[in-house]
Scaffold this active site. Structure first.
Site, PDB file in Angstrom:
ATOM      1  N   ARG A  54       0.835  -1.194   0.000  1.00 44.06           N
ATOM      2  CA  ARG A  54       0.000   0.000   0.000  1.00 44.06           C
ATOM      3  C   ARG A  54       0.875   1.251   0.000  1.00 44.06           C
ATOM      4  O   ARG A  54       0.584   2.244  -0.667  1.00 44.06           O
ATOM      5  CB  ARG A  54      -0.942   0.017   1.212  1.00 44.06           C
ATOM      6  CG  ARG A  54      -1.677   1.358   1.360  1.00 44.06           C
ATOM      7  CD  ARG A  54      -2.764   1.331   2.430  1.00 44.06           C
ATOM      8  NE  ARG A  54      -2.399   0.614   3.624  1.00 44.06           N
ATOM      9  CZ  ARG A  54      -1.640   1.099   4.608  1.00 44.06           C
ATOM     10  NH1 ARG A  54      -1.107   2.302   4.507  1.00 44.06           N
ATOM     11  NH2 ARG A  54      -1.383   0.376   5.681  1.00 44.06           N
ATOM     12  N   TYR A 107     -16.975  16.126 -16.068  1.00 39.90           N
ATOM     13  CA  TYR A 107     -17.324  14.709 -16.012  1.00 39.90           C
ATOM     14  C   TYR A 107     -18.346  14.479 -14.898  1.00 39.90           C
ATOM     15  O   TYR A 107     -18.215  15.001 -13.791  1.00 39.90           O
ATOM     16  CB  TYR A 107     -16.054  13.900 -15.782  1.00 39.90           C
ATOM     17  CG  TYR A 107     -16.283  12.467 -15.383  1.00 39.90           C
ATOM     18  CD1 TYR A 107     -17.103  11.628 -16.136  1.00 39.90           C
ATOM     19  CD2 TYR A 107     -15.681  11.942 -14.241  1.00 39.90           C
ATOM     20  CE1 TYR A 107     -17.315  10.318 -15.763  1.00 39.90           C
ATOM     21  CE2 TYR A 107     -15.882  10.628 -13.867  1.00 39.90           C
ATOM     22  CZ  TYR A 107     -16.704   9.828 -14.624  1.00 39.90           C
ATOM     23  OH  TYR A 107     -16.924   8.528 -14.246  1.00 39.90           O
ATOM     24  N   ASP A 179      -7.665  18.586 -15.191  1.00 40.78           N
ATOM     25  CA  ASP A 179      -7.927  17.216 -15.625  1.00 40.78           C
ATOM     26  C   ASP A 179      -7.484  17.112 -17.081  1.00 40.78           C
ATOM     27  O   ASP A 179      -8.111  17.702 -17.971  1.00 40.78           O
ATOM     28  CB  ASP A 179      -9.413  16.892 -15.470  1.00 40.78           C
ATOM     29  CG  ASP A 179      -9.745  15.440 -15.775  1.00 40.78           C
ATOM     30  OD1 ASP A 179      -9.004  14.808 -16.571  1.00 40.78           O
ATOM     31  OD2 ASP A 179     -10.742  14.927 -15.241  1.00 40.78           O
ATOM     32  N   LYS A 204      -8.356   5.713 -19.442  1.00 42.71           N
ATOM     33  CA  LYS A 204      -8.656   6.191 -20.788  1.00 42.71           C
ATOM     34  C   LYS A 204      -7.424   6.093 -21.685  1.00 42.71           C
ATOM     35  O   LYS A 204      -6.937   4.997 -21.945  1.00 42.71           O
ATOM     36  CB  LYS A 204      -9.191   7.614 -20.730  1.00 42.71           C
ATOM     37  CG  LYS A 204     -10.373   7.905 -19.803  1.00 42.71           C
ATOM     38  CD  LYS A 204     -11.311   6.821 -19.446  1.00 42.71           C
ATOM     39  CE  LYS A 204     -12.582   7.330 -18.790  1.00 42.71           C
ATOM     40  NZ  LYS A 204     -12.623   7.194 -17.324  1.00 42.71           N
TER      41      LYS A 204
END
Length: 384
Positions: A54, A107, A179, A204
């Site tokens: 982690r 978005y 973004d 993406k």
């Protein structure tokens, strides 16, 4: 970013940054370190800085080094999804009572995060047309801590002048978040234009093959990078090693894919602008697009996302989506295969009734890298 990579072209950096040969075997591709914990060299003696995956994992480290180099930043951080990256960023930057300016064309998942999640712990937000720098300036308050920008935006392909808004942010003493998902670092470099933080959904274009979900943050401020890394570890929504490996593999072909995405999208917009059933085409590469000049200034090309409005309203737009065959009906974007969707009923259903509601007759395309002739034929038959 290392001095070596700062002098190299994007295509070279995409393939080599973070991708050092494995010291044990000489493998030219970083191994997938599918491991949760690591043997320590005595109590408190971490071998190579690794203790628990982690906190850090060598495969993820390779990706994070690559991300920083691609965006021209000093620190990259990889997350389990784009929204996980956004959530970490907002928790690190904001406290109850703070305010954020968000775009009027964002978005749907980002809007949902602000409207339904962070607002519950006292963070306020307001909407501005970020394509108008003065509208952004007018939306600032004495409690504003960040300006949030998508450019090109999702799904209306709006363009924000990053340098102009960055100047406003600096004058106000607030952070500018960009973004960069639709453009990718190959087409646009927000940090070089004055942004403080770059956000990606690596699902993406970075991954590029519709086979991985991931998110990223990249910064140039070392102290901010440490703060984000602390929250990344404390919150735990990190990219797994196999996901990190998949994104690393995808990034190696990012440049050639984005060139093809952009070329195909340009051909499709040329056809759509002439089609009798299309009332409007939204693509920053079109000279009539209101953000065309800004996009041409800050982007290398105009990308693979195209939206258009269909005569006949919502049902006609839905019919086009359902009639498409080569364009797969599905959410997400940025893969090698072409996708089609109805934002109002799919990706942007969460903004219905809000200031961000999208037109009901809107269709969004993620233009892939197939033969442009085949894609054009499919759209023509779908439009009827």
């Amino acid at each position: 970013m290392s001095d070596t990579h700062s002098t190299q072209s994007f295509e070279t950096v995409a393939i080599h940054a973070g991708n050092t040969a494995d010291p044990l075997t000489g493998a030219v591709v970083p191994p997938i370190y599918q491991v949760s914990t690591y043997k320590q060299d005595g109590v408190g003696g971490l071998r190579g800085g690794y203790e628990y995956s982690r906190s850090a994992n060598p495969t993820r480290t390779a990706l994070e080094e690559n991300l920083a180099a691609l965006e021209g930043g000093s620190r990259g951080l990889a997350f389990a999804s784009g929204l996980a990256a956004e959530d970490c960023l907002l928790r690190a930057l904001l406290s109850p009572g703070d305010h954020v300016v968000i775009p009027n064309d964002a978005y749907g998942g980002t809007f949902r995060l602000f409207a339904k999640v962070v607002s519950r712990w006292g963070v306020e937000w307001s909407v501005a047309d970020t394509s108008d720098p003065e509208a952004v300036r007018g939306a600032l308050t004495d409690r504003t801590k960040a300006i949030w920008v998508e450019t090109p935006s999702n799904p209306l392909l709006g363009i924000t002048d990053i340098a102009a808004v960055a100047q406003i942010a600096r004058e106000a003493g607030v952070r500018l978040v960009v973004d960069n998902t639709f453009a990718s670092p190959y087409l646009q470099q927000p940090l070089a234009l004055g942004a403080d933080i770059v956000v990606h959904s690596m699902t993406k274009y970075m991954g590029g093959h519709s086979d991985v979900v991931g998110g990223a943050l990249v910064v140039n401020d070392a102290a901010l990078g440490e703060e984000l890394a602390y929250h990344q570890n404390a919150m735990g929504a990190v990219a797994g090693p196999f996901d990190a490996w998949l994104v690393l593999r995808g990034i190696k072909t990012l440049a050639v894919r984005m060139d093809r995405h952009s070329e195909n999208a340009t051909k499709i917009t040329e056809m759509l602008t002439r089609h009798a059933r299309v009332s409007q085409v939204l693509y920053p590469g079109l000279p009539e697009h209101p953000g065309h000049e800004v996009a041409a200034k800050q982007m290398k090309a105009f990308g693979g996302m195209v939206s258009f409005r269909v005569d006949g309203g919502e049902e006609a737009a839905v019919e086009v989506c359902n009639r498409a065959e080569l364009f797969t009906l599905g959410e997400s974007l940025g893969g090698v295969e072409s996708l089609i969707e109805h934002p109002g009923r799919m990706t942007h259903a969460s903004v219905v009734g809000s200031a961000l509601e999208v037109p009901a007759d809107l269709v969004r395309l993620s233009v892939g890298i197939e033969s442009a002739d085949d894609l054009l034929a499919d759209l023509q038959q779908a439009l009827g």
